[in-house]
Design a protein around this motif. Structure first.
Motif, PDB file in Angstrom:
ATOM      1  N   PHE A 111       0.852  -1.187   0.000  1.00  0.00           N
ATOM      2  CA  PHE A 111       0.000   0.000   0.000  1.00  0.00           C
ATOM      3  C   PHE A 111       0.889   1.240   0.000  1.00  0.00           C
ATOM      4  O   PHE A 111       1.711   1.422   0.897  1.00  0.00           O
ATOM      5  CB  PHE A 111      -0.922   0.002   1.219  1.00  0.00           C
ATOM      6  N   ASP A 112       0.715   2.056  -1.025  1.00  0.00           N
ATOM      7  CA  ASP A 112       1.511   3.273  -1.187  1.00  0.00           C
ATOM      8  C   ASP A 112       0.601   4.465  -0.909  1.00  0.00           C
ATOM      9  O   ASP A 112      -0.204   4.861  -1.753  1.00  0.00           O
ATOM     10  CB  ASP A 112       2.075   3.334  -2.611  1.00  0.00           C
ATOM     11  N   THR A 142       8.964   3.820   4.515  1.00  0.00           N
ATOM     12  CA  THR A 142       8.477   2.486   4.187  1.00  0.00           C
ATOM     13  C   THR A 142       8.623   1.577   5.388  1.00  0.00           C
ATOM     14  O   THR A 142       9.659   1.577   6.061  1.00  0.00           O
ATOM     15  CB  THR A 142       9.262   1.886   3.008  1.00  0.00           C
ATOM     16  N   VAL A 143       7.573   0.778   5.656  1.00  0.00           N
ATOM     17  CA  VAL A 143       7.634  -0.222   6.725  1.00  0.00           C
ATOM     18  C   VAL A 143       7.097  -1.537   6.183  1.00  0.00           C
ATOM     19  O   VAL A 143       6.372  -1.577   5.188  1.00  0.00           O
ATOM     20  CB  VAL A 143       6.828   0.202   7.970  1.00  0.00           C
ATOM     21  N   SER A 144       7.467  -2.629   6.866  1.00  0.00           N
ATOM     22  CA  SER A 144       7.007  -3.949   6.482  1.00  0.00           C
ATOM     23  C   SER A 144       6.413  -4.649   7.696  1.00  0.00           C
ATOM     24  O   SER A 144       6.962  -4.559   8.798  1.00  0.00           O
ATOM     25  CB  SER A 144       8.161  -4.790   5.925  1.00  0.00           C
ATOM     26  N   LEU A 150       0.141  -3.561  14.687  1.00  0.00           N
ATOM     27  CA  LEU A 150      -0.918  -2.562  14.631  1.00  0.00           C
ATOM     28  C   LEU A 150      -0.236  -1.199  14.572  1.00  0.00           C
ATOM     29  O   LEU A 150       0.508  -0.830  15.486  1.00  0.00           O
ATOM     30  CB  LEU A 150      -1.817  -2.648  15.864  1.00  0.00           C
ATOM     31  N   LEU A 151      -0.472  -0.462  13.488  1.00  0.00           N
ATOM     32  CA  LEU A 151       0.234   0.796  13.303  1.00  0.00           C
ATOM     33  C   LEU A 151      -0.637   1.801  12.566  1.00  0.00           C
ATOM     34  O   LEU A 151      -1.637   1.466  11.942  1.00  0.00           O
ATOM     35  CB  LEU A 151       1.553   0.562  12.567  1.00  0.00           C
ATOM     36  N   TRP A 152      -0.214   3.050  12.675  1.00  0.00           N
ATOM     37  CA  TRP A 152      -0.879   4.169  12.004  1.00  0.00           C
ATOM     38  C   TRP A 152       0.196   5.030  11.347  1.00  0.00           C
ATOM     39  O   TRP A 152       1.318   5.142  11.863  1.00  0.00           O
ATOM     40  CB  TRP A 152      -1.644   5.002  13.019  1.00  0.00           C
ATOM     41  N   GLY A 153      -0.131   5.628  10.200  1.00  0.00           N
ATOM     42  CA  GLY A 153       0.847   6.485   9.555  1.00  0.00           C
ATOM     43  C   GLY A 153       0.192   7.556   8.714  1.00  0.00           C
ATOM     44  O   GLY A 153      -0.996   7.474   8.377  1.00  0.00           O
ATOM     45  N   GLN A 154       1.000   8.569   8.355  1.00  0.00           N
ATOM     46  CA  GLN A 154       0.509   9.660   7.531  1.00  0.00           C
ATOM     47  C   GLN A 154       1.537  10.064   6.493  1.00  0.00           C
ATOM     48  O   GLN A 154       2.748   9.926   6.698  1.00  0.00           O
ATOM     49  CB  GLN A 154       0.167  10.881   8.390  1.00  0.00           C
ATOM     50  N   VAL A 172      12.048   2.584   7.260  1.00  0.00           N
ATOM     51  CA  VAL A 172      13.160   2.960   6.378  1.00  0.00           C
ATOM     52  C   VAL A 172      12.854   4.290   5.704  1.00  0.00           C
ATOM     53  O   VAL A 172      11.745   4.502   5.199  1.00  0.00           O
ATOM     54  CB  VAL A 172      13.397   1.873   5.309  1.00  0.00           C
ATOM     55  N   HIS A 173      13.856   5.185   5.704  1.00  0.00           N
ATOM     56  CA  HIS A 173      13.791   6.449   4.974  1.00  0.00           C
ATOM     57  C   HIS A 173      15.059   6.564   4.139  1.00  0.00           C
ATOM     58  O   HIS A 173      16.147   6.206   4.603  1.00  0.00           O
ATOM     59  CB  HIS A 173      13.675   7.628   5.943  1.00  0.00           C
ATOM     60  N   PRO A 174      14.971   7.051   2.893  1.00  0.00           N
ATOM     61  CA  PRO A 174      16.138   7.063   2.002  1.00  0.00           C
ATOM     62  C   PRO A 174      17.367   7.764   2.567  1.00  0.00           C
ATOM     63  O   PRO A 174      18.502   7.373   2.259  1.00  0.00           O
ATOM     64  CB  PRO A 174      15.616   7.794   0.759  1.00  0.00           C
TER      65      PRO A 174
END
Length: 224
Positions: A111-112, A142-144, A150-154, A172-174
């Protein structure tokens, strides 16, 4: 488990007295037959598939490369083939890829999140539970998920952020070192204009406010 009890202590609108216009899929076997479908819906919400855009409908079966979007005050919940769920808040857009069950009986999905907020819950019970490999991108982060997460993001105008309530994930962040999150209420975030991501801890109240943005229920009062 102690951690499971912690979830119940979160003073959130999840458990508050609420009312909503909400759809729940009547088909108990839909998740067994499809890789993903619309399980909860508070309009307006739409799907773009192969260049064509149309309103989403309850029970809509989703495919790879579908792009879903929600409007003001909308909510959308997706039931995955392994029993997990993905919930979108208002004014959000996400693209779906890698849906399917592999030869090893591993369920996969990606999911992007282009903008907005998203909550992911891995299934934790049931004889039909499949091992899963679910990747989620929140803007530049990006997470796996491989376990009971159970997580939330924006993906926001001011920052990209992912916060963990349960489980263990690697973010992970570039431009930053990968970081493992395995403690409740920890977040991995990067602000616009900043090159490095930071790990921060938020209060249970703040996490509850984040989660409420993807809740199917419409908040009436925090005091309940």
């Amino acid at each position: 488990r102690e951690l499971s009890m912690n979830r119940c202590r979160v003073p959130t609108t999840i458990g508050a007295c609420c009312s909503a216009l909400i759809y729940l899929s009547p088909s108990a076997t839909a998740a067994e037959k499809t890789d993903a479908y619309v399980d909860g819906l508070l309009m307006p919400a739409a799907i773009e598939r192969r260049g064509e855009r149309q309103p989403l409908t309850p029970g809509f079966v989703l495919e790879n490369r579908d792009r879903l979007s929600t409007g003001e005050k909308a909510r959308l919940r997706i039931r995955l083939g392994d029993g997990g769920t993905v919930a979108l808040g208002a004014d959000s857009s996400v693209e779906i890829n890698a849906l399917g069950v592999r030869e090893s009986s591993l369920f996969s999905a990606a999911f992007d999140l282009k903008h907005g907020v998203l909550r992911y819950s891995a299934t934790s019970v049931g004889a039909e539970r499949l091992p899963h490999a679910v990747n989620l991108r929140f803007g530049s982060i990006t997470v796996s998920s491989r376990g009971n997460d159970l997580l939330w993001g924006q993906a926001g105008k001011e920052a990209d952020r992912v916060c963990l309530l349960d489980g263990s994930i690697t973010a992970v962040h570039p431009s930053s070192e990968p970081r493992q999150l395995d403690q409740p209420f920890t977040c991995y975030a990067v602000s616009r204009g900043e090159e490095k991501a930071v790990v921060e801890t938020v209060s249970s109240e703040q996490f509850a406010a984040y989660v409420a943005q993807t809740d199917m229920l419409v908040e009436k009062s925090l005091s309940g």
